[in-house]
Design an enzyme around this catalytic site. Structure first.
Site, mmCIF file in Angstrom:
data_model
loop_
_atom_site.group_PDB
_atom_site.id
_atom_site.type_symbol
_atom_site.label_atom_id
_atom_site.label_comp_id
_atom_site.label_asym_id
_atom_site.label_seq_id
_atom_site.Cartn_x
_atom_site.Cartn_y
_atom_site.Cartn_z
ATOM 1 N N PHE A 169 0.817 -1.200 0.000
ATOM 2 C CA PHE A 169 0.000 0.000 0.000
ATOM 3 C C PHE A 169 0.861 1.264 0.000
ATOM 4 C CE2 PHE A 169 -2.487 3.247 2.284
ATOM 5 C CZ PHE A 169 -3.575 3.315 1.432
ATOM 6 N N ASN A 194 -3.948 2.502 10.370
ATOM 7 C CA ASN A 194 -4.643 3.005 9.189
ATOM 8 C C ASN A 194 -5.149 1.772 8.457
ATOM 9 O OD1 ASN A 194 -5.577 4.415 7.006
ATOM 10 N ND2 ASN A 194 -3.578 4.711 6.083
ATOM 11 N N PRO A 195 -6.261 1.203 8.912
ATOM 12 C CA PRO A 195 -6.706 -0.104 8.424
ATOM 13 C C PRO A 195 -7.492 0.012 7.114
ATOM 14 C CG PRO A 195 -8.265 0.690 10.018
ATOM 15 C CD PRO A 195 -7.170 1.737 9.938
#
Length: 371
Positions: free
Chosen positions: A170, A273-274
């Site tokens: 990510f 920060n899922p």
């Protein structure tokens, strides 16, 4: 998780973060990476790719040939106009032009030669970190497949850091930078009460938040960075060592709280920060995000709350009394839901639960303390 790469952070605008002109990654990140010094090292651990700006300049080309490529790449970017922006809030030609300049900068051993690209028939040879054929291929991927620019060059500028990223990991967003400031503010108020203990970054990805917090904690602190993705864990370890933080940040590959039994009830802080994008919304994200970034880091279930609720429920047993938490969300609706949940449905485990807006004024974070 983020929705777009321009503002790729949770409300996904687009994966393109301005590259700080005042920061020179080559001057700071020049030591080789040794996986043996990382707690996540293992013979089966994926080996992170080297960012373009750190590759040795083993290729060469004439400035005329480089200019030919640059003119072709600029024409391709120009043809986009506002097509991507109109379609899904993707990059327009002006953003692509900036990216093209950054790509040239990272490719040249001596970026000071860039102004000479304006001269015709320049036969001067220059050294490159990537071959011309590969440059043609990379830019075609950017325009035709809309592969994120960060994956092309292998890095992202975040706060004052230059972090390695690659496909399957990510890309950290600018909104998330505020998470480090939230922790810093708490440490100032609580002095050494929380600074000396263990902190955890759950779903660490590239390790951005963990590295940012480690630099705030200094030598007194200790951070455990957890990610289910073995490639993300390897990249986070790479980034931690690049900044000399391998003795402060411990990388653990695993799912959420599953690898934290040894620190249960002892944590000074939990940050995350899922994935928080509702499943049905992912198909409508920017192509750079929805088609290229790992779905594992984006998909938060039907309403985007699956992992946020899991974090709320698990954090109560992990934090020591007075411990701090901060979670990033998809926006106002999720923030308000979580605040109500933490205040009324979590056995009175938390206090001082607050909603914090991001740089754009959007309610983005939920913070609080263990009773």
């Amino acid at each position: 998780m983020r929705v777009s790469l321009t503002r790729a952070c949770r409300f996904y605008t687009s994966p393109i973060t301005p590259k700080p002109s005042f920061f020179s990654p080559r001057a700071i990140l020049n030591q080789p990476f040794s996986s043996s010094s990382s707690s996540s090292s293992h013979s089966s651990t994926p080996k992170p790719k080297t960012p373009l700006f750190l590759k040795p300049p083993k290729y060469s080309a004439t400035l005329s040939d480089l200019k030919k490529w640059h003119n072709w790449a600029k024409a391709l970017a120009s043809s986009v106009r506002s097509t991507f922006a109109d379609s899904d809030n993707g990059p327009d030609s002006s953003i692509l032009f900036r990216e093209l300049n950054w790509l040239v900068e990272d490719s040249l051993e001596d970026p000071s030669l860039i102004p000479q690209l304006g001269f015709q028939n320049n036969s001067q040879s220059v050294r490159l970190r990537i071959g011309l054929d590969e440059l043609y291929g990379l830019w075609k991927q950017r325009i035709e497949k809309r592969k994120p620019f960060q994956y092309l060059v292998g890095c992202e500028h975040w706060r004052d850091l230059v972090l390695s990223v690659e496909e399957g990991v990510f890309i950290p967003r600018p909104e998330t930078e505020l998470m480090v400031d939230l922790v810093s503010d708490v440490l100032v108020r609580d002095n050494d009460g929380l600074r000396d203990g263990f902190w955890v970054d759950l779903g660490t990805g590239s390790g951005a938040i963990a590295i940012g917090i480690a630099r705030v904690l200094g030598s007194k602190g200790s951070i455990i960075a957890v990610d289910l993705n073995p490639l993300a864990a390897a990249v986070a370890a790479f980034n931690a060592q690049r900044y000399g933080l391998q003795d402060i940040i411990e990388i653990r590959q695993g799912s959420w709280f599953g690898k934290l039994k040894d620190v249960e009830g002892k944590l000074s802080g939990v940050v995350s920060n899922p994935p928080y994008i509702p499943s049905d919304d992912i198909s409508g994200l920017q192509v750079e995000v929805g088609k290229h970034e790992p779905r594992l880091a984006l998909d938060g279930g039907v309403d985007g709350l699956d992992y946020l609720l899991h974090l709320c429920n698990g954090t109560a047993s992990m934090l020591k009394p007075g411990g701090f938490f901060a979670f990033e969300t998809n926006g106002e609706k999720q923030c308000k839901f979580l605040k109500n949940y933490l205040e009324n449905d979590s056995a009175c485990s938390f206090c001082n639960v607050s909603i914090v807006s991001d740089f754009a004024g959007i309610q983005r974070f939920v913070t609080g303390f263990r009773q």
